[in-house]
Scaffold this motif. Structure first.
Motif, PDB file in Angstrom:
ATOM      1  N   ILE A  26       9.746 -15.794  -6.000  1.00  0.00           N
ATOM      2  CA  ILE A  26       8.987 -16.948  -6.496  1.00  0.00           C
ATOM      3  C   ILE A  26       9.725 -17.623  -7.665  1.00  0.00           C
ATOM      4  O   ILE A  26       9.790 -18.853  -7.736  1.00  0.00           O
ATOM      5  CB  ILE A  26       7.578 -16.518  -6.906  1.00  0.00           C
ATOM      6  N   ARG A  27      10.282 -16.822  -8.545  1.00  0.00           N
ATOM      7  CA  ARG A  27      10.998 -17.410  -9.695  1.00  0.00           C
ATOM      8  C   ARG A  27      12.217 -18.213  -9.237  1.00  0.00           C
ATOM      9  O   ARG A  27      12.516 -19.272  -9.797  1.00  0.00           O
ATOM     10  CB  ARG A  27      11.457 -16.293 -10.644  1.00  0.00           C
ATOM     11  N   ARG A  28      12.900 -17.731  -8.214  1.00  0.00           N
ATOM     12  CA  ARG A  28      14.135 -18.387  -7.765  1.00  0.00           C
ATOM     13  C   ARG A  28      13.871 -19.588  -6.864  1.00  0.00           C
ATOM     14  O   ARG A  28      14.712 -20.470  -6.748  1.00  0.00           O
ATOM     15  CB  ARG A  28      15.037 -17.384  -7.060  1.00  0.00           C
ATOM     16  N   PHE A  29      12.704 -19.602  -6.225  1.00  0.00           N
ATOM     17  CA  PHE A  29      12.416 -20.697  -5.300  1.00  0.00           C
ATOM     18  C   PHE A  29      11.133 -21.438  -5.674  1.00  0.00           C
ATOM     19  O   PHE A  29      10.497 -22.052  -4.865  1.00  0.00           O
ATOM     20  CB  PHE A  29      12.309 -20.169  -3.859  1.00  0.00           C
ATOM     21  N   LEU A  37       0.827  -1.210   0.000  1.00  0.00           N
ATOM     22  CA  LEU A  37       0.000   0.000   0.000  1.00  0.00           C
ATOM     23  C   LEU A  37       0.864   1.264   0.000  1.00  0.00           C
ATOM     24  O   LEU A  37       0.341   2.369   0.118  1.00  0.00           O
ATOM     25  CB  LEU A  37      -0.934   0.010   1.215  1.00  0.00           C
ATOM     26  N   SER A  38       2.168   1.088  -0.140  1.00  0.00           N
ATOM     27  CA  SER A  38       3.076   2.231  -0.254  1.00  0.00           C
ATOM     28  C   SER A  38       2.834   2.957  -1.572  1.00  0.00           C
ATOM     29  O   SER A  38       2.105   2.477  -2.449  1.00  0.00           O
ATOM     30  CB  SER A  38       4.526   1.749  -0.195  1.00  0.00           C
ATOM     31  N   ARG A  39       3.442   4.117  -1.723  1.00  0.00           N
ATOM     32  CA  ARG A  39       3.302   4.830  -2.996  1.00  0.00           C
ATOM     33  C   ARG A  39       3.815   3.946  -4.129  1.00  0.00           C
ATOM     34  O   ARG A  39       4.624   3.052  -3.913  1.00  0.00           O
ATOM     35  CB  ARG A  39       4.015   6.175  -2.944  1.00  0.00           C
ATOM     36  N   LYS A  40       3.367   4.219  -5.341  1.00  0.00           N
ATOM     37  CA  LYS A  40       3.528   3.279  -6.460  1.00  0.00           C
ATOM     38  C   LYS A  40       4.977   2.842  -6.682  1.00  0.00           C
ATOM     39  O   LYS A  40       5.247   1.650  -6.861  1.00  0.00           O
ATOM     40  CB  LYS A  40       2.965   3.862  -7.748  1.00  0.00           C
ATOM     41  N   ALA A  41       5.901   3.772  -6.683  1.00  0.00           N
ATOM     42  CA  ALA A  41       7.294   3.409  -6.957  1.00  0.00           C
ATOM     43  C   ALA A  41       7.807   2.416  -5.922  1.00  0.00           C
ATOM     44  O   ALA A  41       8.578   1.498  -6.244  1.00  0.00           O
ATOM     45  CB  ALA A  41       8.170   4.658  -6.977  1.00  0.00           C
ATOM     46  N   VAL A  42       7.368   2.578  -4.686  1.00  0.00           N
ATOM     47  CA  VAL A  42       7.833   1.702  -3.606  1.00  0.00           C
ATOM     48  C   VAL A  42       7.145   0.345  -3.684  1.00  0.00           C
ATOM     49  O   VAL A  42       7.799  -0.700  -3.558  1.00  0.00           O
ATOM     50  CB  VAL A  42       7.574   2.360  -2.232  1.00  0.00           C
ATOM     51  N   ARG A  43       5.831   0.335  -3.893  1.00  0.00           N
ATOM     52  CA  ARG A  43       5.151  -0.964  -3.956  1.00  0.00           C
ATOM     53  C   ARG A  43       5.556  -1.746  -5.194  1.00  0.00           C
ATOM     54  O   ARG A  43       5.528  -2.982  -5.179  1.00  0.00           O
ATOM     55  CB  ARG A  43       3.636  -0.804  -3.856  1.00  0.00           C
ATOM     56  N   ASP A  44       5.949  -1.065  -6.269  1.00  0.00           N
ATOM     57  CA  ASP A  44       6.468  -1.779  -7.439  1.00  0.00           C
ATOM     58  C   ASP A  44       7.722  -2.564  -7.079  1.00  0.00           C
ATOM     59  O   ASP A  44       7.914  -3.700  -7.541  1.00  0.00           O
ATOM     60  CB  ASP A  44       6.782  -0.797  -8.575  1.00  0.00           C
ATOM     61  N   VAL A  45       8.571  -1.982  -6.229  1.00  0.00           N
ATOM     62  CA  VAL A  45       9.771  -2.681  -5.774  1.00  0.00           C
ATOM     63  C   VAL A  45       9.381  -3.890  -4.921  1.00  0.00           C
ATOM     64  O   VAL A  45       9.978  -4.968  -5.031  1.00  0.00           O
ATOM     65  CB  VAL A  45      10.683  -1.726  -4.978  1.00  0.00           C
ATOM     66  N   ALA A  46       8.357  -3.735  -4.069  1.00  0.00           N
ATOM     67  CA  ALA A  46       7.895  -4.854  -3.242  1.00  0.00           C
ATOM     68  C   ALA A  46       7.381  -5.984  -4.126  1.00  0.00           C
ATOM     69  O   ALA A  46       7.703  -7.164  -3.890  1.00  0.00           O
ATOM     70  CB  ALA A  46       6.816  -4.381  -2.280  1.00  0.00           C
ATOM     71  N   TYR A  47       6.577  -5.658  -5.143  1.00  0.00           N
ATOM     72  CA  TYR A  47       6.080  -6.690  -6.051  1.00  0.00           C
ATOM     73  C   TYR A  47       7.228  -7.356  -6.796  1.00  0.00           C
ATOM     74  O   TYR A  47       7.263  -8.586  -6.940  1.00  0.00           O
ATOM     75  CB  TYR A  47       5.096  -6.089  -7.055  1.00  0.00           C
ATOM     76  N   ASP A  48       8.185  -6.576  -7.276  1.00  0.00           N
ATOM     77  CA  ASP A  48       9.334  -7.151  -7.982  1.00  0.00           C
ATOM     78  C   ASP A  48      10.097  -8.117  -7.081  1.00  0.00           C
ATOM     79  O   ASP A  48      10.567  -9.164  -7.538  1.00  0.00           O
ATOM     80  CB  ASP A  48      10.271  -6.036  -8.461  1.00  0.00           C
ATOM     81  N   THR A  49      10.207  -7.763  -5.807  1.00  0.00           N
ATOM     82  CA  THR A  49      10.903  -8.624  -4.847  1.00  0.00           C
ATOM     83  C   THR A  49      10.169  -9.950  -4.678  1.00  0.00           C
ATOM     84  O   THR A  49      10.790 -11.023  -4.643  1.00  0.00           O
ATOM     85  CB  THR A  49      11.025  -7.904  -3.490  1.00  0.00           C
ATOM     86  N   ILE A  50       8.839  -9.882  -4.598  1.00  0.00           N
ATOM     87  CA  ILE A  50       8.034 -11.105  -4.458  1.00  0.00           C
ATOM     88  C   ILE A  50       8.170 -11.986  -5.688  1.00  0.00           C
ATOM     89  O   ILE A  50       8.425 -13.193  -5.578  1.00  0.00           O
ATOM     90  CB  ILE A  50       6.562 -10.754  -4.201  1.00  0.00           C
ATOM     91  N   PHE A  51       7.988 -11.408  -6.867  1.00  0.00           N
ATOM     92  CA  PHE A  51       8.036 -12.206  -8.098  1.00  0.00           C
ATOM     93  C   PHE A  51       9.429 -12.791  -8.316  1.00  0.00           C
ATOM     94  O   PHE A  51       9.558 -13.944  -8.769  1.00  0.00           O
ATOM     95  CB  PHE A  51       7.609 -11.355  -9.297  1.00  0.00           C
ATOM     96  N   SER A  52      10.452 -12.040  -7.981  1.00  0.00           N
ATOM     97  CA  SER A  52      11.828 -12.554  -8.113  1.00  0.00           C
ATOM     98  C   SER A  52      12.050 -13.724  -7.165  1.00  0.00           C
ATOM     99  O   SER A  52      12.654 -14.748  -7.545  1.00  0.00           O
ATOM    100  CB  SER A  52      12.831 -11.434  -7.801  1.00  0.00           C
TER     101      SER A  52
END
Length: 364
Positions: A361-364, A344-359
């Motif tokens: 999941i891909r690695r594990f 729920l952070s501002r868009k630029a910050v939550r985009d980083v959170a989503y990227d962290t999650i997807f990365s």
């Protein structure tokens, strides 16, 4: 008493004696604090609702169904499964568990996962949001493991829908719950990985409160389970979220309240016990686990612009300290300037959170 030069330091029993008035006040607050809506007593029938089919959810494009979770300490209870299926078909699922004073309302979140090739699921836990019955005190709990049944029901549905790759995630108290779920289940945990967003791994209090006051209130919660503890009337975090103030989100403030209602002493005991059990059995988490938290701690009660640049609910440095001890295959990540609910952070910050999650999941 010890002396260092001209400085006198009170130690041992004398230091504790100085704290006794505070402890007495806390106990009296637990015993005599008025309950939230104490004069509004539900006197109707306690009839649970169970869906046999899905119905349109309150969020456009989502569907939901109730799950009868049987008889609890306060009567019949239910959980609610919310889902948004990938229109192109998928066998990957992401299951989200909300935090305290919360429910699933983040329609953008589900869409992000669907757009990334997942089927998305969320649960409104018993006594929260869609699931709360009129005879239930909001968010009340005896032990954190009660939520395992709500999670298991959702996972059963996820498997029934044909998913074979499952990520279990949770925010704040939901993060504590899913981490504990992995620690208790061990090798029998029926998911592939765990993701946590600012998990409630430690109280955001002083050492005295954490080591003395909270254990006393926790013990009292075993005896007088429904005694109430008032919460501070702080608006900073809610105002940083709500679109009508300074945020960008809209949600039902009867379900996610601006001011938290009093918590029960049994709730305090449930959290305290869950945190201790998790850390005691942390090496029993056999799945990859991601622990995300903010890079900054925000102090204060009433809104200032700083509330949109850090965690105003938990201490991220304590989450880091405990997060690095969880499991055997972990990743702990600080999201720069993220708020308590990172997505729920501002868009630029939550985009980083989503990227962290997807990365992750891909690695594990």
């Amino acid at each position: 008493m010890e002396e260092l030069g001209d400085t006198k330091i009170i130690t041992g029993d004398k230091k504790l004696m100085r704290k006794l008035p505070i402890l007495f006040f806390l106990l009296m607050a637990c015993i005599f604090c008025n309950a939230w809506d104490v004069n509004v007593k539900y006197r109707g029938p306690k009839t649970p609702t169970t869906d046999t089919t899905w119905h349109a959810d309150i969020l456009e494009g989502y569907e939901a169904r109730y799950v009868n979770q049987g008889e609890a300490f306060d009567g019949p209870c239910r959980s609610t499964i919310v889902r948004k299926l990938n229109p192109h078909g998928s066998r990957k699922a992401y299951l989200y568990i909300h935090g305290f004073n919360d429910y699933f309302f983040q329609s953008e979140m589900g869409q992000r996962f669907v757009d990334s090739g997942f089927n998305f699921y969320a649960v409104d836990l018993r006594r929260y949001g869609r699931s709360r019955e009129p005879w239930q005190y909001p968010f009340n709990i005896r032990k954190q493991e009660e939520y395992f049944e709500d999670i298991d029901s959702a996972l059963s549905q996820i498997v029934k829908d044909g998913n074979i790759d499952i990520t279990l995630s949770g925010h704040s108290t939901g993060g504590l719950t899913v981490a504990l779920y992995g620690a208790v289940k061990g090798l029998d945990t029926p998911v592939d990985r765990i993701v946590t967003d600012s998990p409630f791994l430690a109280w955001n209090f002083s050492p005295f409160m954490r080591n003395v006051a909270i254990p006393i209130v926790s013990f009292w919660g075993k005896i007088c389970k429904n005694s109430k503890i008032k919460q501070s009337k702080c608006d900073g975090y809610a105002y940083s979220l709500l679109k009508e103030y300074y945020g960008e989100w809209e949600y039902n403030t009867d379900w996610k309240m601006i001011y938290s209602p009093p918590v029960t002493s049994s709730w305090v005991n449930a959290i305290q016990s869950a945190q201790k059990q998790l850390m005691k059995n942390r090496e029993n988490i056999m799945l990859p686990i991601l622990v995300m938290h903010s890079s900054r701690k925000i102090d204060g009660c009433n809104y200032t612009p700083e509330f949109q640049t850090g965690d105003a609910v938990l201490n991220p440095f304590m989450l880091q300290e405990r997060g690095v001890k969880l499991g055997n295959e972990r990743e702990v990540c600080a999201i720069d300037s993220g708020i308590h609910d990172l997505i729920l952070s501002r868009k630029a910050v939550r985009d980083v959170a989503y990227d962290t999650i997807f990365s992750f999941i891909r690695r594990f």
